[in-house]
Scaffold this motif. Structure first.
Motif, mmCIF file in Angstrom:
data_model
loop_
_atom_site.group_PDB
_atom_site.id
_atom_site.type_symbol
_atom_site.label_atom_id
_atom_site.label_comp_id
_atom_site.label_asym_id
_atom_site.label_seq_id
_atom_site.Cartn_x
_atom_site.Cartn_y
_atom_site.Cartn_z
ATOM 1 N N CYS A 121 0.845 -1.179 0.098
ATOM 2 C CA CYS A 121 -0.068 -0.031 -0.042
ATOM 3 C C CYS A 121 0.864 1.301 -0.069
ATOM 4 C CB CYS A 121 -1.035 0.144 1.318
ATOM 5 S SG CYS A 121 -2.132 -1.291 1.237
ATOM 6 N N HIS A 122 2.254 1.126 0.373
ATOM 7 C CA HIS A 122 3.092 2.404 0.412
ATOM 8 C C HIS A 122 4.407 2.107 -0.082
ATOM 9 C CE1 HIS A 122 0.362 4.646 2.994
ATOM 10 N NE2 HIS A 122 -0.061 3.600 3.610
ATOM 11 N N HIS A 123 4.447 1.419 -1.232
ATOM 12 C CA HIS A 123 5.549 1.224 -1.893
ATOM 13 C C HIS A 123 6.273 2.320 -2.677
ATOM 14 C CE1 HIS A 123 3.344 1.354 -5.730
ATOM 15 N NE2 HIS A 123 2.433 0.569 -5.180
ATOM 16 N N ASP A 124 5.555 3.495 -2.661
ATOM 17 C CA ASP A 124 6.036 4.744 -3.189
ATOM 18 C C ASP A 124 6.285 5.702 -1.906
ATOM 19 O OD1 ASP A 124 3.448 5.260 -2.017
ATOM 20 O OD2 ASP A 124 2.798 6.564 -3.714
ATOM 21 N N LEU A 176 -6.069 -12.030 12.009
ATOM 22 C CA LEU A 176 -5.571 -10.680 12.108
ATOM 23 C C LEU A 176 -5.762 -9.763 10.810
ATOM 24 C CD1 LEU A 176 -4.329 -8.545 14.193
ATOM 25 C CD2 LEU A 176 -2.266 -9.194 13.404
ATOM 26 N N LEU A 177 -6.881 -9.024 11.118
ATOM 27 C CA LEU A 177 -6.979 -7.964 9.910
ATOM 28 C C LEU A 177 -6.281 -6.602 9.863
ATOM 29 C CD1 LEU A 177 -8.928 -10.237 9.125
ATOM 30 C CD2 LEU A 177 -10.926 -8.263 8.454
ATOM 31 N N ALA A 178 -6.170 -6.322 11.166
ATOM 32 C CA ALA A 178 -5.614 -4.845 11.484
ATOM 33 C C ALA A 178 -4.876 -4.489 12.933
ATOM 34 C CB ALA A 178 -6.802 -3.786 11.272
ATOM 35 N N VAL A 179 -4.082 -3.694 12.934
ATOM 36 C CA VAL A 179 -3.433 -3.539 14.169
ATOM 37 C C VAL A 179 -3.585 -1.999 13.993
ATOM 38 C CG1 VAL A 179 -1.482 -3.216 15.677
ATOM 39 C CG2 VAL A 179 -2.168 -5.542 14.431
ATOM 40 N N SER A 180 -4.063 -1.466 15.341
ATOM 41 C CA SER A 180 -4.136 0.209 15.491
ATOM 42 C C SER A 180 -3.390 0.346 16.736
ATOM 43 C CB SER A 180 -5.362 0.497 15.988
ATOM 44 O OG SER A 180 -5.374 2.155 16.021
ATOM 45 N N VAL A 181 -2.163 1.334 16.750
ATOM 46 C CA VAL A 181 -1.305 1.439 17.887
ATOM 47 C C VAL A 181 -1.718 2.777 18.177
ATOM 48 C CG1 VAL A 181 1.322 2.104 18.207
ATOM 49 C CG2 VAL A 181 0.645 0.575 16.429
ATOM 50 N N VAL A 182 -1.837 2.939 19.681
ATOM 51 C CA VAL A 182 -2.529 4.152 20.041
ATOM 52 C C VAL A 182 -1.851 4.724 21.509
ATOM 53 C CG1 VAL A 182 -4.598 5.017 21.176
ATOM 54 C CG2 VAL A 182 -4.747 3.308 19.276
ATOM 55 N N PRO A 227 -4.053 -5.812 2.996
ATOM 56 C CA PRO A 227 -4.504 -5.265 1.791
ATOM 57 C C PRO A 227 -5.760 -5.948 1.082
ATOM 58 C CG PRO A 227 -2.125 -5.319 2.177
ATOM 59 C CD PRO A 227 -2.654 -6.169 3.143
ATOM 60 N N LYS A 228 -5.586 -7.298 1.326
ATOM 61 C CA LYS A 228 -6.688 -8.178 0.822
ATOM 62 C C LYS A 228 -8.114 -7.889 1.080
ATOM 63 C CE LYS A 228 -6.344 -12.266 3.435
ATOM 64 N NZ LYS A 228 -6.232 -13.833 3.647
ATOM 65 N N TYR A 229 -8.292 -7.008 2.392
ATOM 66 C CA TYR A 229 -9.808 -6.688 2.980
ATOM 67 C C TYR A 229 -10.059 -5.334 2.577
ATOM 68 C CZ TYR A 229 -10.089 -11.202 5.235
ATOM 69 O OH TYR A 229 -10.043 -12.629 5.514
ATOM 70 N N SER A 230 -9.519 -4.788 1.663
ATOM 71 C CA SER A 230 -9.701 -3.286 1.143
ATOM 72 C C SER A 230 -11.283 -2.895 1.028
ATOM 73 C CB SER A 230 -8.934 -2.997 -0.162
ATOM 74 O OG SER A 230 -9.608 -3.757 -1.349
ATOM 75 N N ASN A 231 -11.920 -3.634 0.732
ATOM 76 C CA ASN A 231 -13.667 -3.506 0.691
ATOM 77 C C ASN A 231 -14.037 -3.075 2.024
ATOM 78 O OD1 ASN A 231 -13.150 -6.464 1.330
ATOM 79 N ND2 ASN A 231 -15.572 -6.415 1.100
ATOM 80 N N ARG A 232 -13.474 -3.347 3.260
ATOM 81 C CA ARG A 232 -13.988 -3.132 4.566
ATOM 82 C C ARG A 232 -13.575 -1.938 4.998
ATOM 83 N NH1 ARG A 232 -15.295 -7.101 8.406
ATOM 84 N NH2 ARG A 232 -15.439 -9.244 7.481
#
Length: 235
Positions: free
Chosen positions: A117-120, A153-159, A175-180
């Motif tokens: 998602c951030h290869h640039d 595991l779909l996501a991790v939020s660091v807070v 990245p495979k769950y972009s529709n969510r």
């Protein structure tokens, strides 16, 4: 910053901006030898600073003021129609709070996210050393929130859990769950938690008007923007 007059601040040399490629950036850091406790981080967050690893920083560019700190007043926030759809779409996720320790499962997801998602960006390619310095090395009031679907595991939020706010340091997801729309959902979830716990704000980091990557932040209204050394409400 009169209450912080005894703190030393250091500015970097000008370097290429990560978000606006035609601009040069300069960053202001607090003295790295100072212990970053919750009170200091809370106070500086209220002055537009952010944390990355053990460093507290703020943009300090001579010719540009495009980077604007943003935060959501949690009590006043209400979901828009599109946000309610995102909330509903992810109602099957289970969330667990974890201590910020290195584990292969977390890093594998982070590596997928950065490399796809951030290869640039300047965080590509992902490395264990960069990940650890960014997210594992923290001042001790940080939590990792795991978002799972039937154990996956779909996501991790660091807070960072500040004195009157949550500060969303970083969120990465599959990245495979972009529709969510997992990134947006994690913000909605954090705002909901702030409301539940009577916490005033959720800091979202810097918003840049001309950066497409930052557009999602301004969709959360009302939002406060730190402009001319004061927070201004945008409804």
């Amino acid at each position: 910053m009169s209450e912080h007059k005894n703190i030393k601040f250091y500015a970097t040399q000008p370097h290429q901006c990560s978000y606006l490629p035609d601009e040069e950036a300069t960053t202001l850091f607090i003295d790295p030898n100072i212990t970053t406790d919750q009170a200091l981080c809370s106070n500086l967050s209220n002055l537009g600073f952010r944390r990355s690893g053990q460093h507290l920083y703020r943009p300090h560019c001579n010719q540009c003021n495009a980077c604007i700190a943003s935060r959501i007043p949690a009590t006043d926030f209400s979901m828009r129609r599109t946000q309610r759809k995102v909330w509903s779409r992810n109602s099957d996720l289970k969330v667990e709070k974890r201590t910020p320790e290195y584990c292969h499962e977390h890093y594998d997801l982070y590596e997928q996210y950065i490399n796809q998602c951030h290869h640039d960006g300047d965080m590509y390619p992902a490395t264990v050393e960069q990940y650890s310095a960014f997210l594992i090395d923290n001042p001790g009031f940080t939590s990792f929130y795991e978002f799972r679907l039937q154990g996956e595991l779909l996501a991790v939020s660091v807070v960072d859990e500040l004195q009157n706010a949550f500060s969303a340091i970083y969120t990465y997801y599959s990245p495979k769950y972009s529709n969510r729309s997992l990134g947006k959902y994690c913000i909605l979830w954090l705002i909901h938690q702030a409301k539940q716990q009577q916490i005033d704000y959720v800091h979202l980091g810097y918003w840049i008007k001309n950066s497409q990557k930052m557009n999602y932040k301004i969709e959360f209204r009302p939002i406060e923007l730190y402009i001319n050394q004061q927070w201004q409400l945008l409804k």
